[in-house]
Write an enzyme that holds these catalytic residues in place. Structure first.
Site, PDB file in Angstrom:
ATOM      1  CD  GLU A   1       3.736 -23.849  16.245  1.00  0.00           C
ATOM      2  OE1 GLU A   1       4.134 -24.568  16.624  1.00  0.00           O
ATOM      3  OE2 GLU A   1       2.307 -24.201  16.812  1.00  0.00           O
TER       4      GLU A   1
ATOM      5  CG  ASP B   1       1.469 -26.436  19.709  1.00  0.00           C
ATOM      6  OD1 ASP B   1       1.470 -26.526  18.341  1.00  0.00           O
ATOM      7  OD2 ASP B   1       0.710 -24.753  20.099  1.00  0.00           O
TER       8      ASP B   1
END
Length: 290
Positions: A15, A196
């Site tokens: 991430e 996302d």
């Protein structure tokens, strides 16, 4: 456009890629692995630092060190001494909550979202943190508070609550940090996956990583129009950021999470950091004022 391997990090949940211009490095994390990665752009070498917390966001302070979002709070990471100094608690009284994605606005305030780690509907919030380390809750009732970006003129803030499959637009007061919901500017079809992480380019277009969508999708938020797709050779694409000395590459984090053994064999680059040269440059990242 297609992305290719930059670094084989094998993240369970890769991430928040981040370009550190002074160090000429890309940073990113494996949230569940509690790892902080750095890839040197010039030397083409990588390293991994292991921490005691889940790390969920990376931004830069005014002294070129890192400010990290963690489970339970925000801390400063000194890159010279590799030490972590806690700055402030965030929902620390809720043991199943953690910080998620975050960005810095033009005035140096850190904005960060939270979520319940079992992804319960509604307990997530959006906060801002100013130069006095005053934490303010700006919005709540989110599920997976995710990507953030500001329009080029700083009059709007774009924000993603992933399960809605929408990008929300807020009227943004740059001087005060006050936000007012305006409208949903992008509606992403379910077959493209769930939105996302997000980045914005110099033309004001949004690049959105789609979990389950095999790509990063470039959208015009004014016209709600899909412009192009950067194809990623894995399903779970988690976030993206512009990188390189000219900010003309897009680095993309991916994840092994939610994939079966059969799927991992089929998509072996899941969890790796990927990269592509793109035809438009990104905007420089803002630094925290604290």
């Amino acid at each position: 456009m297609n992305a290719s391997l930059l670094y084989p990090s094998q993240c369970y949940l890769g991430e928040v890629p981040f370009w550190h211009a002074k160090r000429k490095s890309c940073f990113w994390v494996d949230i569940e692995g509690k790892k902080l990665f750095e890839y040197n752009w010039l030397e083409k070498t990588g390293q991994c630092r292991e921490l005691d917390y889940r790390v969920t966001l990376i931004v830069q302070d005014k002294d070129h060190h890192l400010v990290l979002g963690l489970e339970g709070g925000v801390a400063r990471y000194n890159l010279d001494y590799e030490t972590l100094r806690w700055l402030i608690d965030v929902e620390k009284n809720y043991p199943k909550h953690r910080c998620n994605d975050g960005k810095v606005d033009s005035k140096g305030r850190l904005w960060l979202g939270t979520l319940h780690m079992d992804f319960h509907e509604g307990p997530g919030s959006l906060y801002s943190l100013d130069e006095n380390l005053l934490l303010k809750k700006k919005q709540d009732k989110f599920t997976i508070a995710n990507g953030l970006a500001w329009s080029l003129d700083n009059t709007r803030m774009y924000f993603i609550d992933s399960p809605t499959n929408k990008v929300h637009s807020f009227i943004f007061d740059e001087s005060s940090g006050h936000i007012v919901f305006e409208k949903d500017v992008i509606h992403i079809p379910k077959e493209m996956g769930a939105p996302d992480g997000m980045a914005i380019d110099v033309e004001g277009m949004l690049w959105i990583a789609n979990w389950g969508g095999f790509g990063v999708y470039r959208w015009n938020p004014i016209e709600c129009k899909l412009i192009s797709v950067l194809k990623i050779p894995v399903p779970n694409v988690s976030s993206c950021a512009f990188a390189g000395e000219n900010l003309d590459h897009l680095i993309t984090t991916t994840a092994r999470q939610d994939l079966s053994e059969e799927e991992l064999k089929k998509y072996p680059e899941s969890g790796y950091l990927l990269c592509a040269k793109v035809p438009v440059k990104g905007t420089p990242m803002n630094k925290c004022v604290f």
